[in-house]
Each structure stands twice: as structure tokens, then as C-alpha cells.
Design a protein around this motif. Structure first.
Motif, PDB file in Angstrom:
ATOM      1  N   LEU A   1      -3.084   2.063   7.954  1.00  0.00           N
ATOM      2  CA  LEU A   1      -3.269   2.397   6.550  1.00  0.00           C
ATOM      3  C   LEU A   1      -3.041   3.877   6.277  1.00  0.00           C
ATOM      4  O   LEU A   1      -2.504   4.246   5.237  1.00  0.00           O
ATOM      5  CB  LEU A   1      -4.671   1.990   6.090  1.00  0.00           C
TER       6      LEU A   1
ATOM      7  N   LEU B   1       0.852  -1.184   0.000  1.00  0.00           N
ATOM      8  CA  LEU B   1       0.000   0.000   0.000  1.00  0.00           C
ATOM      9  C   LEU B   1       0.890   1.236   0.000  1.00  0.00           C
ATOM     10  O   LEU B   1       1.857   1.304   0.754  1.00  0.00           O
ATOM     11  CB  LEU B   1      -0.896   0.015   1.235  1.00  0.00           C
TER      12      LEU B   1
ATOM     13  N   PRO C   1      -9.761   1.479   9.377  1.00  0.00           N
ATOM     14  CA  PRO C   1      -9.635   0.257   8.546  1.00  0.00           C
ATOM     15  C   PRO C   1     -10.386  -0.915   9.153  1.00  0.00           C
ATOM     16  O   PRO C   1      -9.798  -1.945   9.506  1.00  0.00           O
ATOM     17  CB  PRO C   1      -8.116   0.030   8.528  1.00  0.00           C
TER      18      PRO C   1
ATOM     19  N   ASN D   1      -7.958  -8.179   4.346  1.00  0.00           N
ATOM     20  CA  ASN D   1      -9.327  -7.676   4.327  1.00  0.00           C
ATOM     21  C   ASN D   1     -10.258  -8.864   4.531  1.00  0.00           C
ATOM     22  O   ASN D   1     -10.374  -9.733   3.663  1.00  0.00           O
ATOM     23  CB  ASN D   1      -9.619  -6.985   2.993  1.00  0.00           C
TER      24      ASN D   1
ATOM     25  N   ARG E   1      -4.784   4.799  -1.817  1.00  0.00           N
ATOM     26  CA  ARG E   1      -4.213   4.663  -3.150  1.00  0.00           C
ATOM     27  C   ARG E   1      -4.597   5.854  -4.039  1.00  0.00           C
ATOM     28  O   ARG E   1      -3.779   6.370  -4.803  1.00  0.00           O
ATOM     29  CB  ARG E   1      -4.694   3.358  -3.792  1.00  0.00           C
TER      30      ARG E   1
ATOM     31  N   ALA F   1      -8.392   1.657   2.120  1.00  0.00           N
ATOM     32  CA  ALA F   1      -7.165   1.348   1.375  1.00  0.00           C
ATOM     33  C   ALA F   1      -7.248   1.922  -0.041  1.00  0.00           C
ATOM     34  O   ALA F   1      -6.253   2.440  -0.569  1.00  0.00           O
ATOM     35  CB  ALA F   1      -6.937  -0.160   1.331  1.00  0.00           C
TER      36      ALA F   1
ATOM     37  N   ILE G   1      -2.563  -7.137   1.629  1.00  0.00           N
ATOM     38  CA  ILE G   1      -1.605  -6.098   1.272  1.00  0.00           C
ATOM     39  C   ILE G   1      -0.436  -6.134   2.244  1.00  0.00           C
ATOM     40  O   ILE G   1      -0.520  -6.734   3.317  1.00  0.00           O
ATOM     41  CB  ILE G   1      -2.241  -4.686   1.272  1.00  0.00           C
TER      42      ILE G   1
ATOM     43  N   ASP H   1     -13.457   1.322   0.441  1.00  0.00           N
ATOM     44  CA  ASP H   1     -12.449   0.851   1.379  1.00  0.00           C
ATOM     45  C   ASP H   1     -11.443   1.961   1.598  1.00  0.00           C
ATOM     46  O   ASP H   1     -11.037   2.637   0.646  1.00  0.00           O
ATOM     47  CB  ASP H   1     -11.749  -0.393   0.816  1.00  0.00           C
TER      48      ASP H   1
ATOM     49  N   TRP I   1      -9.855  -4.562   7.990  1.00  0.00           N
ATOM     50  CA  TRP I   1      -8.489  -5.058   7.881  1.00  0.00           C
ATOM     51  C   TRP I   1      -7.972  -5.565   9.227  1.00  0.00           C
ATOM     52  O   TRP I   1      -8.228  -4.971  10.271  1.00  0.00           O
ATOM     53  CB  TRP I   1      -7.570  -3.953   7.374  1.00  0.00           C
TER      54      TRP I   1
END
Length: 416
Positions: A173, A21, A109, A129, A83, A79, A136, A77, A112
Motif C-alpha cells: 500500500l 489505490l 496493512p 480488507n 488516499r 489505505a 482495491i 486504515d 489487507w
């Protein structure tokens, strides 16, 4: 219940190898916008379709469209949101900074969990996840600078700063750190003496549960050593002790914090009139089953949005063996209703943590209505089917490890 290979740990929906990530504090160069945008959107089910033009200047599509994409990514999400923000400066400017401060529930998160601490390397940690099976890789440097005390059901990490004994919550994250009060006043005399002799206090502290309360405005921590259920808000100077009784299990659920011990299921109540937090019984155990405080234990489970309780009992009918019974916690009626299934899900259960995952579709090697047990919970068997009481014996360890092995390992708790 045959295990999958290590390359399949992330399930059919994710890449065979865990992806790294992006560091939210280290943006990607603008020259890589197109490749990163494609990677961020791969295998995602957004509700809008974008006709990708390879010659279009995607960095300057405008705050409106970029802001809408950011909202969709965050709804999918956190994550994906990280990104998205890592692509370029204009995209970051049109989306709120997840590290701006506070325990903002939008950026937690929740789906996660951190898997094993050692298999991926000294500072390489894998995160799974539990809803999709995606895996990840993250390398949070904060873990090298703090003592890891516990993992929260919201996906946060509870950390200790050894020199000051300040407690912190880390969002792995987003890399957001939230300071909480020090544990100095909670320590036993022996722990104070150990600290004076230069010992690492974090190795003597045992946390059996932690979670967020009241729209993430308060943090509750259950210590077994030093014993006590305590609460605090970010910015408080000290922890407030709620109860010092032994708790078998604690769990944040639907914005509230629940505890289970020999009495049954209790909820942490807070009020606006400055009354101290306290525990209130919401489901009496004695109406449903007998309980041995020496041999049995209770385990709260968030089973896909349904609060359940598992009774771990020592059977004495000819041999010493564990049996497991599940109950739905009916908060309106205040009763524990016997259950013979997990609604197509499976539960991974350790002495202090429980994780519910979708069986079959998300995890082909995981059987529905089965409790997979951590070694700290039952070293004799791997799984117990609550529908028919059948047991799955331990199988010889193989490498690479299966998803069942990894989850059974990670629920045993920090340092186990």
C-alpha cells in the motif's frame, strides 16, 4: 453457503468493482483536490464532521485541521491515509511519510491480504480488507522485479532478489521496501549447484510462514526448503538460525511469534542480554489430544485477537476422511482448551496460512464456526463446521468466482 457473485466480492460496504489505490509516490494534481477528497472520505466513519464547501481552498486549510484528518484516516486504515496524502502537497507536508524508513507499525496493512495473482491480469493484483470486505486494485511494479516468496499476516510481501539472493519486505500500500539479509548461507548444496547452473533459486525456496516480532524490529521466517526457522533485523548481514525442526504452523500474534509442531505451541523468545533467540513451549499438546506426525497437522489462527489452534486429523473409522478440532490457546494456564466455535467468525485454512473473517455481517455467504479449506488442505470438502462436525461438499466451479472461492484459493500459498 451459497457463493456471492464476483461483483459482490467486496461486500455491501464497498463498491462493486475494486478501486485502484493511488500510487503514494505519484501525487494527484492539485486541480483534482475536491474529487479526490470526496473519494477518499466516501463511506468512512470518522469521528469528526466537516462541512464541505465547494468553493473553499481545501489545499490550504492549515496544518492543524489537515493533521487531525490525517491522524483519523490513519487510525481508520492505512489505505485511507495513502488516499489522503495523494490529494495535494500541503496535505502530504502535514502528515508523516509512510516510506520514510523502517517497519513502522503505524503503516502496516494488517487488515489487507492479496487475493489471486492471475485473475486480474499479469500485474493487477486485488487486495481484500478482511475486516470490512472492501476490495482495491494495486499494480506494484516490484512484483515484476522480484520473486514472491510469501505473504505475511501483517499484509506485507516477502520478496527475493534473484541476482543477490537478498530478501525484502514490501508494503504494497505504501510501496515501502525493507532490505533483509541474503539467504545464500541457508541454501542446501543442491540449491547452490542449481544457482551455479543459472537456475532461478526463488522457485526452489519454500517459505511456510513469516512475520514481525518485537514491535516490528525483527523478522522471523520459517523455511521448509531449506528447512529452518530464522530471524534477522533490517541491516543485519546474515540470518540467525533458531531451530531446524519441522513446524506445522507459525504465526505472529500480539507482538510475539508462535510456532506449532508435534510438541504443541511454542513462542519465540528474545532477550536484551545478547542471548540467541530460542523457542519455549507454552502449551503442551500431549495434555489435550493424540497426534500423528505422519498424518496430522496443526494450524495456528488469529481469530479476531484470540490465539487458537486447529488440529487437522486423519480419521480411520471405516473411511479415510479428515476431521478438525479447535482449541483456544490459554497462554496464562499453558493449556489448550477445546472450542466449539469461532465467536461468530469463520476460518479459511490452508496448509501454511489461516485467515479469520467476520461471518454474515461482513461476508453474507460465509457461515460462522466453519473452517473453509484450501485445496492443499482438503481436496474433498469445501467447509467443516466445528460446532456439529457437518461437512460442506465441493460445488461445481462457477464464474465469476465467489468470495469463498477467492479466499480458499489465496490461502493455499504462493504459487499453489
Amino acid at each position: 453457503m451459497a457463493g456471492t457473485s464476483g461483483a459482490q466480492i467486496s461486500s455491501r460496504r464497498a463498491a462493486n468493482r475494486p478501486r485502484a489505490l493511488p500510487d503514494p509516490r505519484r501525487p494527484c494534481p492539485s486541480s483534482n483536490i475536491r474529487s479526490h477528497a470526496q473519494s477518499a472520505g466516501r463511506k468512512r466513519k470518522y469521528s469528526v464532521a466537516i462541512d464541505v464547501d465547494p468553493v473553499r481552498d481545501w489545499a490550504n486549510i492549515g496544518d492543524g485541521p489537515a493533521g487531525l484528518i490525517a491522524e483519523l484516516a490513519l487510525a481508520s486504515d492505512v489505505a485511507d491515509y495513502v488516499r489522503f496524502r495523494a490529494v495535494c502537497g500541503p496535505w502530504r507536508r502535514c502528515s508523516p511519510d509512510p516510506c520514510a524508513g523502517g517497519l513502522d507499525g503505524r503503516f502496516l496493512p494488517r487488515k489487507w491480504i492479496m487475493l489471486d495473482k492471475a485473475l486480474a491480469g499479469p500485474r493487477r493484483h486485488r487486495f481484500l480488507n478482511v475486516s470490512t470486505g472492501e476490495c482495491i486494485r494495486m499494480d506494484p511494479p516490484e512484483l515484476a522485479e522480484h520473486t514472491l516468496l510469501a505473504l505475511t499476516p501483517e499484509g506485507l510481501l516477502l520478496l527475493l532478489v534473484e541476482p543477490t539472493l537478498v530478501v525484502r519486505l514490501l508494503n504494497p500500500l505504501t510501496r515501502q521496501l525493507t532490505d533483509l539479509p541474503p539467504v545464500t548461507a541457508l541454501l542446501r548444496p543442491g540449491q547452490h549447484r542449481s544457482r551455479q547452473c543459472g537456475s532461478q533459486i526463488g522457485q526452489t525456496i519454500n517459505v511456510t510462514g513469516v512475520g514481525l516480532v518485537a514491535d516490528a524490529s525483527m523478522v522471523a521466517v520459517n523455511f521448509s526448503d531449506p528447512r529452518g526457522l530464522v530471524v534477522a533485523k533490517p541491516g543485519n548481514e546474515s540470518w540467525t538460525i533458531v531451530d531446524k525442526e519441522y513446524m506445522n504452523s507459525v504465526l505472529p500474534f500480539a507482538g510475539r511469534f508462535y510456532c506449532a509442531n508435534y510438541r504443541g505451541v511454542m513462542v519465540l523468545t528474545t532477550s536484551l542480554d545478547q542471548q540467541p533467540p530460542r523457542l519455549r513451549l507454552v502449551a503442551d499438546r500431549s495434555d489435550s489430544f493424540d497426534f500423528s506426525r505422519m498424518a496430522d497437522s496443526l494450524h495456528l489462527v488469529d481469530n479476531g485477537g484470540e490465539l487458537m489452534l486447529v488440529h487437522r486429523e486423519l480419521s480411520l473409522d471405516g473411511e479415510y476422511a479428515r476431521s478438525y478440532d479447535a482449541y483456544r490457546v490459554d497462554l496464562e494456564a499453558g493449556v489448550l482448551a477445546p472450542a466449539k466455535g469461532f465467536n461468530g467468525r469463520a476460518v479459511f485454512m490452508g496448509m501454511c496460512r489461516s485467515i479469520s473473517v467476520p461471518a454474515e455481517a461482513g461476508y453474507p455467504s460465509v457461515a460462522a464456526d466453519t473452517i473453509y479449506l484450501g485445496h492443499d488442505c482438503d481436496p474433498q470438502i469445501q467447509g467443516y463446521n466445528i460446532a456439529d462436525g457437518s461437512r460442506c461438499s465441493l460445488i461445481e466451479a462457477v464464474c465469476p468466482r465467489s468470495i469463498v472461492d477467492c479466499l480458499r484459493c489465496c490461502i493455499q500459498g504462493v504459487g499453489k
